[in-house]
Write an enzyme that holds these catalytic residues in place. Sequence first.
Site, PDB file in Angstrom:
ATOM      1  N   ARG A  54       0.844  -1.198   0.000  1.00  0.00           N
ATOM      2  CA  ARG A  54       0.000   0.000   0.000  1.00  0.00           C
ATOM      3  C   ARG A  54       0.883   1.254   0.000  1.00  0.00           C
ATOM      4  NH1 ARG A  54      -3.337  -0.001   5.121  1.00  0.00           N
ATOM      5  NH2 ARG A  54      -4.563  -1.576   4.019  1.00  0.00           N
TER       6      ARG A  54
ATOM      7  N   ARG B 281      -1.425   7.036   9.716  1.00  0.00           N
ATOM      8  CA  ARG B 281      -1.472   6.490   8.354  1.00  0.00           C
ATOM      9  C   ARG B 281      -1.791   7.585   7.340  1.00  0.00           C
ATOM     10  NH1 ARG B 281      -3.985   0.374   8.790  1.00  0.00           N
ATOM     11  NH2 ARG B 281      -2.633  -0.379  10.470  1.00  0.00           N
TER      12      ARG B 281
ATOM     13  N   LYS C 196      -3.225   1.787  15.034  1.00  0.00           N
ATOM     14  CA  LYS C 196      -3.208   2.737  13.923  1.00  0.00           C
ATOM     15  C   LYS C 196      -3.870   4.048  14.312  1.00  0.00           C
ATOM     16  CE  LYS C 196      -7.315   0.400  12.114  1.00  0.00           C
ATOM     17  NZ  LYS C 196      -7.835  -0.453  11.036  1.00  0.00           N
TER      18      LYS C 196
ATOM     19  N   LYS D 185      -5.540   7.792  12.430  1.00  0.00           N
ATOM     20  CA  LYS D 185      -6.034   8.309  11.153  1.00  0.00           C
ATOM     21  C   LYS D 185      -6.447   9.766  11.272  1.00  0.00           C
ATOM     22  CE  LYS D 185      -7.561   3.709   9.712  1.00  0.00           C
ATOM     23  NZ  LYS D 185      -8.695   2.854   9.258  1.00  0.00           N
TER      24      LYS D 185
ATOM     25  N   CYS E  12     -15.101  -3.735   1.173  1.00  0.00           N
ATOM     26  CA  CYS E  12     -13.683  -4.020   1.414  1.00  0.00           C
ATOM     27  C   CYS E  12     -13.270  -5.206   0.546  1.00  0.00           C
ATOM     28  CB  CYS E  12     -13.462  -4.319   2.884  1.00  0.00           C
ATOM     29  SG  CYS E  12     -14.128  -5.914   3.413  1.00  0.00           S
TER      30      CYS E  12
ATOM     31  N   CYS F 177      -7.698 -11.133   2.384  1.00  0.00           N
ATOM     32  CA  CYS F 177      -7.619 -10.558   3.726  1.00  0.00           C
ATOM     33  C   CYS F 177      -7.689 -11.654   4.772  1.00  0.00           C
ATOM     34  CB  CYS F 177      -8.745  -9.547   3.947  1.00  0.00           C
ATOM     35  SG  CYS F 177      -8.712  -8.822   5.608  1.00  0.00           S
TER      36      CYS F 177
ATOM     37  N   CYS G  57     -15.765  -8.488   7.677  1.00  0.00           N
ATOM     38  CA  CYS G  57     -15.541  -8.673   9.109  1.00  0.00           C
ATOM     39  C   CYS G  57     -15.957  -7.384   9.799  1.00  0.00           C
ATOM     40  CB  CYS G  57     -14.075  -9.016   9.398  1.00  0.00           C
ATOM     41  SG  CYS G  57     -12.963  -7.600   9.430  1.00  0.00           S
TER      42      CYS G  57
ATOM     43  N   CYS H  17     -13.427  -1.556   7.474  1.00  0.00           N
ATOM     44  CA  CYS H  17     -12.579  -0.836   6.510  1.00  0.00           C
ATOM     45  C   CYS H  17     -13.390  -0.052   5.487  1.00  0.00           C
ATOM     46  CB  CYS H  17     -11.632  -1.812   5.810  1.00  0.00           C
ATOM     47  SG  CYS H  17     -10.390  -2.519   6.914  1.00  0.00           S
TER      48      CYS H  17
END
Length: 584
Positions: free
Chosen positions: A90, A159, A226, A228, A447, A453, A492, A496
């Site tokens: 990514r 990120r 993470k 954001k 996603c 994944c 899930c 995302c």
Amino acid sequence: MSTPDHEQTTPPKTLLDLGPGEGSKVEHIKIESNYLRGTLVEELGQDTSRFSEDQVQLIKFHGMYQQEDRDLRQGRRAAGAEKAYQFMIRSRIPGGALTAEQYLVQDNLSERYGNHTMRITTRQSFQLHGILKGDIHSTIHAINESLLSTLAACGDVNRNVMACPAPVSSRAQAQLQEIAEQLAIHLAPKSKAYHEIWVDGEKIHSTEEPEEDVEPMYGVTYLPRKFKIGVAYPGDNCIDIFTQDIGLVARVENDTLIGFTAVLGGGMGATHGKQETFPRLATPFADLTVDQVLPVSETIITVQRDYGDRTNRRHARMKYVVEECGVDWFRQQVEERLGYQLSDPSEVHFHGIEDHLGWQPQADGNLFLGLPIENGRLRDTETSRLKSGLRAVIEQFQLSVRLTAQQNILLLDIKEEDRSTIEHLLQEYGIETDPTRVGAYRFAMACPALPTCGLAVAEAERVLPALVKQLETNLHALGLGNEEIGIRMTGCPNGCARPYLGDIGFVGRSKDLYNIHLGGDLGYTRLNAVYAQSVNIKDIPAMLQPLFVFWRDERQANEAFGDFCHRVGFEQLREKVAVQTTVG
């Protein structure tokens, strides 16, 4: 906002309290990694298809995930072969802004090393899938040579910084992109490991003692999870500002950027059956001047660094600190570290979302063209040579590119005299340029989920188009075919594709089973809620059909589906469905 009600508490046991040997396994991997180096160099040199378990955690900071093709798992297991390991790489692309050359580099890499597709993420980045271990270095090195990077595209750091991608307004809007880039640079890890391994390869073999690394903001443990950040233009919530750890909503007067209203503590991730995890929308925090954005953002990150949960990664995002300790407590921590008080936040209002599709004027007199991309996946198929067509147009006209948070693409800086030529060329490749012809999928996204994944428990990208097509057919039959409905699906509960914001959200529970969430709004400012659990995907259209009928018959003027469900309430929705089922 449908988050659990928590009394203000003291912070949980965190970095400030941990003793030797305490904390999650990932915390110790970070501490022992020598500032993200680990044994990556040694394992890159080994003739294997994968990294060891500890290094799998470290490579995320360098911008990649180790994955496998789960479609092949059973067959390979029966044959006694190892898993079909591959890597997703990514790029970090602040505000989704690329030059023509940078776009073409990504395209070339996807053909040379990847699976011949490129995927636009919901955070305005590109993902290349299907990269083999032996090609990782060449791929990341080439990305850096194009003046992009994969550093901090993943991992427990800040990120990719999002920003409204459309150049439609004024100098003030252009500044949003500049601030996104400044934040990305300022908040990036300072470890030299990334450049040693992927850019300046000769340093790998140096016998000289390396200079000592310092992470002045992150420290040796980086963040608990993470982080954001997003930057929004007034009135345009195209980046889902309330899902960010820090959301910065521009304040503009007379086309001049005077500052931002910061919102704090958003996040989508949750875990099935874990009540301590939940999606949360960001809370108004403070008004900031333009000059305050960098120092305040950094200071907020240091509070999360020190107080985020280091023992339970499911509970480690900053939203839980804000929710459980209170925004007032958090602001006090920030002000104490800054040494001054912040201004109270202005009210933030969004009444809809602009997806920036179709032909639109730029502020400089040129045009841009927003193209809808199904699930953000750029590929060639029998009906549309999407990837080839974009490459041809971008290369021929040297167009700048912006990626959107809805996984679409904007082609910038088009001269009026080139419009018809570009339109015709795209049509030759089977690429639709009129967003009104896309139908219900214009406001849908999913996603990647299976097969790559590792967290996915159900399909998303591969099944949502057919599901939306069926729902669209049913809506047309009810006279509702022109209504805008936001539909989002994930394989899930990690969120995302931000399914907890849509009019309708589908969240995977297990193979073919989904929780159905209803009651979000098209402005993406309100969380939806679980209406039904573990519904088989083949039963979803039939379950939603009586709700669509109820909406058609009893909604208020121009009331959107999510707003209707939210106003009426789930109890009445279920009663109506029960009555219709009995009558039927």
